[in-house]
Structures are given as C-alpha cells and as structure tokens.
Design an enzyme around this catalytic site. Structure first.
Site, PDB file in Angstrom:
ATOM      1  N   SER A 145      -0.312   6.074   1.609  1.00 37.23           N
ATOM      2  CA  SER A 145      -1.141   5.332   2.279  1.00 37.23           C
ATOM      3  C   SER A 145      -2.639   5.708   2.649  1.00 37.23           C
ATOM      4  O   SER A 145      -2.835   6.963   2.505  1.00 37.23           O
ATOM      5  CB  SER A 145      -0.315   4.870   3.489  1.00 37.23           C
ATOM      6  N   TYR A 158       4.592   6.115  11.292  1.00 34.68           N
ATOM      7  CA  TYR A 158       4.140   5.881   9.807  1.00 34.68           C
ATOM      8  C   TYR A 158       2.996   6.876   9.272  1.00 34.68           C
ATOM      9  O   TYR A 158       3.165   7.418   8.394  1.00 34.68           O
ATOM     10  CB  TYR A 158       3.490   4.233  10.051  1.00 34.68           C
TER      11      TYR A 158
HETATM   12  P1  NAP Z   1       6.865  -4.885   2.349  1.00 32.32           P
HETATM   13  O1  NAP Z   1       6.440  -6.364   1.791  1.00 32.32           O
HETATM   14  O2  NAP Z   1       7.207  -4.833   3.639  1.00 32.32           O
HETATM   15  O3  NAP Z   1       7.695  -4.158   1.386  1.00 32.32           O
HETATM   16  C1  NAP Z   1       8.470  -3.094   1.909  1.00 32.32           C
HETATM   17  C2  NAP Z   1       9.844  -2.884   1.067  1.00 32.32           C
HETATM   18  O4  NAP Z   1      10.611  -1.975   1.589  1.00 32.32           O
HETATM   19  C3  NAP Z   1      10.646  -4.217   1.009  1.00 32.32           C
HETATM   20  O5  NAP Z   1      11.492  -4.407  -0.186  1.00 32.32           O
HETATM   21  C4  NAP Z   1      11.702  -3.607   2.068  1.00 32.32           C
HETATM   22  O6  NAP Z   1      12.850  -4.553   2.337  1.00 32.32           O
HETATM   23  C5  NAP Z   1      11.913  -2.295   1.914  1.00 32.32           C
HETATM   24  N1  NAP Z   1      12.706  -1.450   2.902  1.00 32.32           N
HETATM   25  C6  NAP Z   1      12.223  -1.378   4.243  1.00 32.32           C
HETATM   26  N2  NAP Z   1      13.111  -0.781   4.798  1.00 32.32           N
HETATM   27  C7  NAP Z   1      14.144  -0.633   3.903  1.00 32.32           C
HETATM   28  C8  NAP Z   1      15.523  -0.051   3.925  1.00 32.32           C
HETATM   29  N3  NAP Z   1      16.003   0.389   5.290  1.00 32.32           N
HETATM   30  N4  NAP Z   1      16.327  -0.014   2.847  1.00 32.32           N
HETATM   31  C9  NAP Z   1      15.957  -0.512   1.931  1.00 32.32           C
HETATM   32  N5  NAP Z   1      14.858  -1.266   1.627  1.00 32.32           N
HETATM   33  C10 NAP Z   1      13.760  -1.089   2.592  1.00 32.32           C
HETATM   34  O7  NAP Z   1       5.616  -3.979   2.288  1.00 32.32           O
HETATM   35  P2  NAP Z   1       4.498  -3.603   1.182  1.00 32.32           P
HETATM   36  O8  NAP Z   1       3.117  -3.498   1.849  1.00 32.32           O
HETATM   37  O9  NAP Z   1       5.030  -4.337  -0.151  1.00 32.32           O
HETATM   38  O10 NAP Z   1       5.256  -2.114   1.214  1.00 32.32           O
HETATM   39  C11 NAP Z   1       5.392  -1.158  -0.016  1.00 32.32           C
HETATM   40  C12 NAP Z   1       4.899   0.303   0.255  1.00 32.32           C
HETATM   41  O11 NAP Z   1       3.602   0.210   0.179  1.00 32.32           O
HETATM   42  C13 NAP Z   1       5.643   0.784   1.451  1.00 32.32           C
HETATM   43  O12 NAP Z   1       5.908   2.071   1.257  1.00 32.32           O
HETATM   44  C14 NAP Z   1       4.279   0.837   2.386  1.00 32.32           C
HETATM   45  O13 NAP Z   1       4.265   1.637   3.408  1.00 32.32           O
HETATM   46  C15 NAP Z   1       3.315   1.005   1.497  1.00 32.32           C
HETATM   47  N6  NAP Z   1       1.741   0.551   1.953  1.00 32.32           N
HETATM   48  C16 NAP Z   1       1.488  -0.974   1.916  1.00 32.32           C
HETATM   49  C17 NAP Z   1       0.125  -1.048   2.209  1.00 32.32           C
HETATM   50  C18 NAP Z   1      -0.401  -2.508   2.434  1.00 32.32           C
HETATM   51  O14 NAP Z   1      -1.162  -2.647   2.959  1.00 32.32           O
HETATM   52  N7  NAP Z   1       0.486  -3.454   2.302  1.00 32.32           N
HETATM   53  C19 NAP Z   1      -0.760   0.009   2.317  1.00 32.32           C
HETATM   54  C20 NAP Z   1      -0.429   1.236   2.137  1.00 32.32           C
HETATM   55  C21 NAP Z   1       1.135   1.536   1.865  1.00 32.32           C
HETATM   56  P3  NAP Z   1      13.077  -5.786   3.097  1.00 32.32           P
HETATM   57  O15 NAP Z   1      12.090  -6.922   2.504  1.00 32.32           O
HETATM   58  O16 NAP Z   1      14.495  -6.064   3.047  1.00 32.32           O
HETATM   59  O17 NAP Z   1      12.335  -5.600   4.343  1.00 32.32           O
END
Ligand code: NAP
Length: 253
Positions: A145, A158
């Site tokens: 991130s 986080y």
């Molecule tokens: P998201 O749409 O919230 O996706 C997160 C994923 O992680 C979802 O599939 C969620 O499942 C899963 N997850 C969370 N807790 C879990 C658990 N206890 N068991 C199994 N699965 C779990 O957000 P995203 O942005 O695509 O995030 C993906 C990755 O990118 C994450 O590591 C996030 O920190 C990172 N990231 C995102 C951003 C951004 O700007 N969006 C920036 C930097 C890094 P559910 O759908 O069931 O909750």
C-alpha cells in the site's frame, strides 16, 4: 521471443480475496495470461468465476476466513490435490479499520493484523514449502500500500500491517531467492474499490487526494492487471524483494 516470457500458460495461481476489487481483476488477468486459478474467499466469488470461466481456464473456489490461520495448510493441500501443482501466490486479501489512534481498539488492531500480515506470512510459508518440493521455483506477490511508505492518519493497524508487508517481502526474498522463488509486492495507490469507499464519500478528503495524484485520476482495479502479470512471469525472474508502486505518481510528489 520476449513476449513469450510474459505468458503464464500451464501455471496455477492462488489468489486470496478475489471476489471483488483488486483481487478480482488480478485473478482475471492471470487467467487471461494462461493460469488456472485457485480462489480463496470468505464469500462466493461468482463474478470472478464467470470471468475466469470465459477465458477457458479452470477455477477452483475455496471458502475460508483468512482472519484465522488454522485452515491454511488444508487449503493449500486441496489446491495441489485438485490442480496438481501451484506456481504463483497473490496475497491480496486485506482490510482496513479507520479510527483515531487515541481510540483505536484491540479488536481493530487484531482483525487487521491477522489478515494483512499474519495470514500473509503463513500462507507464503506454505506456498514456498510447496514450491521447493516441486523444484521449479515460484512467485509470491504481496499486496502492499502507499502506507507501506507513508504514515497515513486514523489507520494505525493498517499502516503497521502494510509497512510490515514491505519489510517481510524483502526478508522472504532474501531467504527464498536461492530456490528460484521471487517474492515481490505491488503497492496500489488510491484505487476505486470497497476499501476506499469511506474515503471517497468524504468530499473534502477525496478532492485533496485527487489533487495530489499526478495522473489526475484515482486508480482502477484494471491498473493492477499488467503489473501482476509482469511480476508473476519469467520476465521478472531477476526481481527480488521489490515493492512496485502502482499509484499514478502519488509517491513521486
Ligand atoms: P476490497 O474490495 O475490500 O477487497 C478486499 C478483499 O479481501 C475482499 O475479497 C475481502 O473479502 C477480502 N478479505 C478481507 N478480510 C478477509 C477475511 N477475513 N477472510 C477472507 N477474505 C477477506 O478492497 P481492495 O481495494 O480490492 O483490496 C485488495 C487489497 O489491496 C487489500 O490488501 C488492500 O489493503 C490493498 N490495497 C487497496 C488499495 C485501494 O486503494 N483500494 C490501496 C492499497 C492497497 P470480503 O469481500 O468478503 O470482505
């Protein structure tokens, strides 16, 4: 020819948290590049299954709460049993909790650290053991991130977890490069997914963020597709322990 090095034909990729957001688009990208996909989710990844199915690749869906570590080894055993081997692990599942550091609860600390770093480590350990057993190397891609590089506000667990992801990526790369295992990370900038919903609904904060992005737009899940293929491919065989920002220039400011 050089473009052949980007092909992932015959590879099997395990992707966590790919029912939505960045994980979904990375799973689809990996399938388009030739991978069969093992999806680990707590919810049914129906859309991802359909999109991967449309590429003609196999899709194995495993259900798990990645906030716990007790089932990780049976999940990977199941993946190997069904697919024969695994070659790529994308540690994407992650969550964020927002609260002032002064009021931050132990629950919000543990929930985030469990998925974002503890499970990431133990799943990587299991995948690396399997890669070593198979004898043909492997690729681990962790999702870091901007808060691997910066402090952020109101997100103490986080920031701690994502800073640890960058450190651990380097650490594991050092130990496992000799087995032909590349451990690297992608650090997405501000991307339009569930993770940033709260941030985007705060008009003032959202405008401040946009004004700082040189590319002049928020990122999308599609922006991760090329980078994940690159790091998963032979083209990146001599890249070890590096965290690549995919951020529209945010960190360059
Ligand atoms: P998201 O749409 O919230 O996706 C997160 C994923 O992680 C979802 O599939 C969620 O499942 C899963 N997850 C969370 N807790 C879990 C658990 N206890 N068991 C199994 N699965 C779990 O957000 P995203 O942005 O695509 O995030 C993906 C990755 O990118 C994450 O590591 C996030 O920190 C990172 N990231 C995102 C951003 C951004 O700007 N969006 C920036 C930097 C890094 P559910 O759908 O069931 O909750």
């Amino acid at each position: 020819m050089i473009l052949d090095d980007f092909s992932l034909q015959e590879k099997v990729a395990v992707v966590t948290g790919c029912n939505t957001g960045l994980g979904k688009s990375m799973a689809v990208a990996l399938a388009q590049a030739g991978c069969d996909i093992v999806a680990i989710n707590r919810r049914d990844p129906a859309d991802t299954a359909a999109e991967v199915g449309a590429t003609g690749r196999r899709f194995l869906s495993l259900q798990a709460d990645l906030g716990r570590q007790d089932r990780l080894s049976s999940l990977l055993e199941r993946a190997v049993e069904e697919m024969g081997h695994i070659d790529i692990l994308v540690n994407n599942a992650g969550l964020i909790r927002r609260e002032d550091a002064l009021n931050f609860s132990e629950q919000d600390w543990d929930d985030v650290m469990n998925v974002n770093i503890k499970t990431l480590f133990f799943l990587s350990q299991l995948a690396a053991r399997q890669f070593i057993k198979q004898g043909s190397g492997g690729k681990i891609i962790n999702i870091a991130s901007m808060l691997s590089f910066q402090g952020g506000v109101r997100v103490p667990s986080y920031t701690a977890s994502k800073s640890a992801v960058m450190g651990l990526t380097r650490q594991l790369a050092n130990e496992w490069a000799k087995y032909g295992i590349n451990v690297n990370a992608l650090a997405p900038g501000y991307m339009v997914t569930n993770n940033t919903e709260q941030l985007r609904s705060d008009e003032e904060r959202s405008a401040e963020i946009l004004a700082r992005i040189p590319a002049g737009r928020w990122g999308t899940p599609q922006d991760l597709m090329g980078p994940v293929i690159f790091l998963a491919s032979k083209a990146a065989d001599y890249i070890n322990g590096y965290t690549l920002a995919v951020d529209g220039g945010w960190l360059a400011r």
